[in-house]
Write an enzyme that holds these catalytic residues in place. Structure first.
Site, PDB file in Angstrom:
ATOM      1  N   LYS A  83     -56.530 -21.558 -34.617  1.00  0.00           N
ATOM      2  CA  LYS A  83     -57.061 -20.190 -34.638  1.00  0.00           C
ATOM      3  C   LYS A  83     -55.909 -19.210 -34.450  1.00  0.00           C
ATOM      4  O   LYS A  83     -55.136 -19.319 -33.499  1.00  0.00           O
ATOM      5  CB  LYS A  83     -58.025 -20.020 -33.464  1.00  0.00           C
TER       6      LYS A  83
HETATM    7  O1  G3P Z   1     -64.797 -17.521 -30.080  1.00  0.00           O
HETATM    8  C1  G3P Z   1     -65.037 -16.298 -30.662  1.00  0.00           C
HETATM    9  C2  G3P Z   1     -66.345 -15.647 -30.339  1.00  0.00           C
HETATM   10  O2  G3P Z   1     -67.409 -16.453 -30.724  1.00  0.00           O
HETATM   11  C3  G3P Z   1     -66.451 -15.005 -28.998  1.00  0.00           C
HETATM   12  O3  G3P Z   1     -67.758 -14.635 -28.668  1.00  0.00           O
HETATM   13  O4  G3P Z   1     -69.438 -13.926 -27.043  1.00  0.00           O
HETATM   14  O5  G3P Z   1     -67.013 -13.718 -26.437  1.00  0.00           O
HETATM   15  O6  G3P Z   1     -68.045 -12.194 -28.119  1.00  0.00           O
HETATM   16  P1  G3P Z   1     -68.075 -13.554 -27.516  1.00  0.00           P
END
Ligand code: G3P
Length: 218
Positions: A83
């Site tokens: 990533k």
């Molecule tokens: O890993 C990336 C993403 O899915 C993060 O999600 O919930 O931290 O906005 P969130």
């Protein structure tokens, strides 16, 4: 639609895998920090449990360092997907490592033009963050639809991974559009299978069957 779990928690991954629904896993530095263990230790356990892509994120912000970190992460296992954040240094690094055959998931995508640049430089996957856009009052579903249209227009092989998912409607709407992958917390995966009428219906079926069994045996 492929389903990934968005977690670095081994117990959650075990539960998701037992449902038969986990095609891959995404992690990020915040999710890994919650586990309080080294990236490599957690990554190896996840890679043993899941036979699919596992995203591990670089933490460098200079292209040279991103490149060497990406090469190190890719060496851990054939299923590692690196990533890389959507910054100019990340784009430069992406251009180099994608040509070496490293699969890259470009993360922190918030606009369709960012997704276009990531695809041009060879991203295998882009991760638009829908929940974080909704949090600031932007319609994240338009973003997914725009990215899918652009990729379709130019026949990019890059897949759209819907990230920052908060609830089942994010999955429903993006599945309608044909988004390739959604990554979600275990809680959302479990919400997708639940419906109160299913539980009420099953309770009635079983109660009726019990009554009939008693009638037959009396
Ligand atoms: O890993 C990336 C993403 O899915 C993060 O999600 O919930 O931290 O906005 P969130």
């Amino acid at each position: 639609m492929k389903f990934f779990l968005d977690t670095a928690n081994i117990e959650e991954i075990r539960k998701g895998v037992s449902l038969g629904l986990v095609d891959g896993v995404t992690t990020n530095p915040s999710l890994l920090a919650k586990e309080g263990r080294s990236l490599e230790e957690v990554a190896r356990e996840i890679l043993d449990l899941v036979d699919g892509p596992v995203s591990l994120e670089v933490v460098s912000t200079q292209s040279d360092e991103i490149i060497s970190e990406a090469r190190q992460l890719a060496k851990i296992h054939k299923n590692v997907m690196v990533k890389i954040p959507m910054i100019s240094e990340g784009l430069k690094a992406l251009h180099v490592v994608a040509q070496e055959g490293i699969s890259v998931n470009v993360t922190l995508i918030f606009s369709a033009t960012q997704a276009l640049l990531a695809a041009k430089n060879g991203a295998a996957i882009v991760s638009p963050f829908v929940g974080r856009l909704d949090d600031i009052g932007t319609d994240s579903m338009d973003l997914i639809s725009d990215i899918l249209t652009i990729y379709d227009n130019y026949e990019f092989p890059t897949e759209v991974l819907v990230a920052s998912v908060r609830h089942p409607v994010h999955i429903l709407e993006t599945a309608r559009m044909g988004a390739h992958i959604a990554t979600m917390p275990l809680k959302v995966m479990e919400q997708l299978l639940k419906h109160p009428l299913t539980d009420i219906g099953l309770e009635k079926f079983l109660a009726d069957w019990e009554k009939q069994k008693q009638l037959v045996s009396s």
